[in-house]
Design an enzyme around this catalytic site. Sequence first.
Site, PDB file in Angstrom:
ATOM      1  N   GLY A   1       0.809  -1.202   0.000  1.00 44.01           N
ATOM      2  CA  GLY A   1       0.000   0.000   0.000  1.00 44.01           C
ATOM      3  C   GLY A   1       0.846   1.258   0.000  1.00 44.01           C
ATOM      4  N   SER A   2       0.379   2.264   0.702  1.00 43.55           N
ATOM      5  CA  SER A   2       1.000   3.590   0.622  1.00 43.55           C
ATOM      6  C   SER A   2       2.382   3.679   1.258  1.00 43.55           C
ATOM      7  CB  SER A   2       0.077   4.627   1.248  1.00 43.55           C
ATOM      8  OG  SER A   2      -1.100   4.774   0.473  1.00 43.55           O
TER       9      SER A   2
END
Length: 486
Positions: A215-216
């Site tokens: 993810g981020s």
Amino acid sequence: MNKTIRHTAVFSLLLVLALLVRATWLQAFEAKALAENDRNHRTKIAQYAQPLGDIIVAGSPVTGSAPTAGGDLAYQRTYTDGAMYAAVTGYSSQLYGATQLEGIYSEVLDGTDSRLKNPAEAITGRQQKPGDVLTTIDPAVQEAGYRALGDTKGAAVAIDPETGAILGMVSTPSYDPTAIAALSDPDAAATWQKLLDDPDKPLVNRALRQPLPPGSTFKLVVAAAALEEGRYDSVDEKTDSPYPYVLPGTTRALPNDIPGAPCENASIRTALRYSCNNVFAELAADLGQDTVRATAERFGFNDEELDVPVRAYASVYPTGMDDAQTALTGIGQFEVTATPLQMAMVSAAIANDGVMESPHMVSEVVDSAGETLESPGDGSSKRIVSSRTAEQLRSAMVTVVEDGGTGSNAQVPGAEVGGKTGTAQHGENNSKTPYAWFTSYAEDAESGEKVAVAVLIEDAGGPRSEVSGNGLAAPVAQRMMAAALS
């Protein structure tokens, strides 16, 4: 002598010669393989004929040996706080073999390693006293991570950025290796089968061997690539990042995690603070997959031989993508995967002025007299990004934690803390509970001591609306960083 007797004598002689050749072959060429065969019970008898050597944490053993109730095997393995340290020690089982450090250093721990023998013992073959394995694990950090993860399905890794020493490695749910250690334990087989059948896979070391979409948190890698390539001079320069951002060659607009966040043409600092998907998707597409991959690989992605000394599964940055897929990798999606170890390595390199020290969780392997057999901690270091890039990224990561960003739950009193949250999609069309991530570093304001931590929450068991890197993963990192710096 008649013809029949002569033929019989020759045939008998050939049989004797064949037996001699076979016996010579077995003794000269196959003896070692036969001795090490798992089905050779004599090997197990020798292995457990004396107390095993120990795996040491901060000067104290977390393993032990106890006399068996009877049978051929004199001793069995025992563990102190076995579930808490299982991701480090692995298990040594009379039924199921050995894993992790127990497996890698089995010959040192059972006294059969040739380095333990003096010349007289090498001739007589007498088994020497076993050696010990000294780890880099900090018991306070290990316990903090284990208690903080609790009943969740997840993992955490803490690294000393300046040495590469792994201070904590936790995987949950865990198991007690003592429960499967003894051949004489009537419950061992049932316990083993239960562990195999458990859908939560407690035998899997998620810290090293369960790469999942980061993810981020992967936005740190993309930001590093943009700065290293000179696309932007600093993290405070505005980017060319339209919002809404439409994935190249598609009509799909990529949403941001925080509605209303100031993400249009945001600087890298602001984009990390609010985790702006449009900025990093556009950056990845603009840089191109080859450039992003090159930076990712400098941090350790796509390394299939990462040993700490336990072999970690490779974290992956993919190949052969179109522009839309490349854009999705910029936010840690599509086919990007990472282990908690890998994301801890990213933060560690940034915290250490852009230099990565080889991660390791064994400092020394010693014989029974304490003499060093090997020092796995004497690894290499390499520059990943420039000192200026690392400084810029640290500054932006601090904004995420200390200036109202998405990582506020990671603050540690008396320390500078920088981090990056991540919430990664799981399942087709994000139909399953997302993964929550947090990667971070902390530096004590007085001593300058540093630690880097990455946490993955694979499943906390709650509603998906409550899944966030700051809500679930950052508090675990906070407790581990505070323990390391206390």
